[in-house]
Design a protein around this motif. Structure first.
Motif: not given
Length: 546
Positions: A231, A319, A321, A324-326, A328, A344-346, A348
């Motif tokens: 993170s 990951q 941030d 934002h949650i990344q 796979e 990968f996707e992001t 919220e």
């Protein structure tokens, strides 16, 4: 002229269809047997399900409840939270649907609470004292059974309320607190003393100071498993156990509008559904496998989806941030394991709840000589549930086993029997089990359309805004109907089928509750009674000396 066809409920004997027939010398004779119903065999609490269902069928509800209470001190709880493996093994599944055993159990449990029934116990005082550490399902069960066996029991509980994870881990919409507290109070009225807010750090000192003759360790799995997620600037991250505990205590954390839950078990479903009830507009479960491979029970996922919870299957968090949650995208290989795809996707989310399983805190036991542990921290016990230290037993989530309320209650009963034997200087040997009777052994010639009675449920729109109980109980007529759907597999229920079918009048009725006997001076060994018996309570054996 043809008219309407009628059929007698008792089939006429087919004297021509036997493989061996009869003759001047009887080669086989019938005997009455008792076999093990698959529901009884599958129950983790060891309930005699068929026996109490039989009493419920006759409307003898208090008698049915007393039979239930021999094995399980909290039927109103179990009728709600048990995942009822008994029903998965019910032979009636081969015809239409399983008997809704848990619903009848709940009916009996709730009726007992309304009527104020108390459990029967007549064991004389033994003069022995037992310390139980932990007031969860395993500890409460052990204390209950030990008191019934005549021992004095104290439970020392670190938390402010008895019930353990039943109180702090299972949301009220699945287990209302009123019924839980009433069943615990009944255990206390039997003489079990519960000391709350009393953490035990030194077991041997506690045992010595309290003059206890034996100890049962029943610490629940209340530590959430952690996972390292890279993170940059992590937002709000909570563990599911703490989140559910705070919510049950009336002081839930602030989550924000969007909440993500990482995990695919029943705890993840509970966390997501609780988050919705606390005001989250969106509750999204992230799970690395597909629905077929999730550990949560299917109905848990169904109820969550009905309430607007979203489930993102085949996703693994890589990951975080801030919000934002990344994730796979995963795929399931031929062995059922998730494999990365490189896609990968992001997503919220204002908060992330980790629901990746629980561990038991057993570090305080390491100072006790003789107690050994597995790598995951669980305690190793022998077949009697005794640890490597004589007189100290353990069960429930503390030992390697499936972690459910019913398994824990079964451990408590088993431990109580072995502790009782230890205190009396003997060894407890459970009676041998009869062979399990399968559906192919039954002669179910009276098949009827008798669909399972469904329990009413609250409308999803209504239940998403509060913690009212979602699944309701059966009415008395519904519970009675459901109990009467039981086939009584493997055991005589005095249907008179054998009595009516015997062509030689070789079967003698002994009166209600006493079953029958054979008059072998009349019996020819034709096996009509065996073929007629719907429950397979009659077997044919070779004639002695033939």
């Amino acid at each position: 002229m043809s008219g309407p066809k009628f059929s007698d409920i008792t089939l006429p004997p087919d004297l021509t269809g036997h493989g061996k027939g009869t003759g001047p010398v009887r080669r086989r004779r019938p005997i009455y047997v008792d076999l093990l119903p698959p529901c009884n065999s599958a129950c983790p609490a060891g309930e005699n399900i068929q026996a109490w269902l039989a009493e419920a069928q006759a409307g003898r509800y208090r008698r049915a409840w007393q039979i239930l209470m021999r094995d399980n001190p909290m039927p109103a709880v179990h009728g709600r939270v048990c995942y009822h493996p008994c029903e998965s093994h019910c032979n009636r599944n081969e015809v239409d649907e399983a008997v809704s055993i848990h619903a009848v159990e709940r009916f009996l449990g709730d009726l007992a609470l309304r009527e104020g029934w108390e459990a029967e116990t007549d064991a004389p005082p033994s003069g022995r004292r037992v310390l139980v550490i932990g007031a969860g399902p395993s500890g409460l069960s052990a204390a209950y059974h030990l008191v019934r066996l005549g021992h004095e029991v104290e439970i020392h509980e670190a938390g402010p309320l008895a019930g353990g994870m039943m109180h702090f881990g299972i949301p009220a919409y699945r287990l209302p607190r009123r019924e839980l507290e009433q069943e615990i109070q009944r255990i206390q009225r039997m003489g079990v003393k519960i000391r709350l807010n009393h953490r035990v750090d030194d077991v041997l000192e506690e045992q010595t100071n309290g003059r206890f003759d034996a100890v049962f360790l029943a610490i629940g799995a209340q530590l959430s498993k952690r996972v390292e997620i890279p993170s940059r600037d992590a937002g709000k991250i909570l563990d599911a156990v703490s989140f559910l505990r705070q919510s049950a205590s009336g002081d839930p954390p602030k989550l924000g509008r969007r909440v993500a839950i990482y995990g695919g078990g029943n705890t993840a479903m509970d966390a997501a559904r609780t988050a919705k009830r606390l005001g989250a507009e969106e509750a999204l479960i992230i799970y690395r496998r597909d629905r077929e491979h999730m550990p949560a029970h299917p109905f848990e996922a169904d109820e969550a989806l009905e309430e607007g919870v979203k489930i993102n299957w085949l996703r693994s968090i890589k990951q975080i941030d801030q919000t934002h949650i990344q994730v796979e995208v995963m795929r399931i290989d031929e062995h059922g394991y998730p494999q990365p795809t490189g896609e990968f996707e992001t997503l919220e989310a204002d908060a992330l709840i980790l629901a990746l399983g629980q561990d038991t805190d057993t570090a305080f036991l390491h100072r006790i000589p003789g107690i050994r542990f597995k790598e995951d921290g669980t305690v190793l016990v022998d077949a009697n549930l005794m640890t490597g230290k004589a007189g100290i037993f353990a069960g429930g989530d503390m030992v390697p086993s499936e972690r459910t309320v019913t398994v824990a209650v079964g451990h408590g009963k088993k431990a109580a029997r072995h502790i009782d034997a230890y205190l009396r200087g003997t060894t407890y040997a459970p009676p041998p089990k009869h062979p399990i009777v399968g559906f192919d052994q039954l002669h179910v010639w009276y098949l009827t359309e008798a669909d399972q009675r469904e329990q009413p449920v609250l409308d999803p729109v209504v239940r998403a805004y509060g913690f009212d109980e979602v699944v309701q109980g059966l009415s008395e007529p519904e519970a009675l109907f459901e109990a009467r759907r039981c086939f009584s597999c493997g055991n005589c229920f005095e249907c008179d089928g054998c009595y009516g079918a015997c062509p030689e009048q070789a079967i003698v009725k002994l009166g209600p509750g006493k079953r029958y006997r054979y008059d072998y001076d009349r019996c020819t060994g034709c096996a009509v009674c065996h073929e007629q018996c719907p429950a397979h309570a009659i077997e044919m054996i070779s004639e002695p000396g033939a």
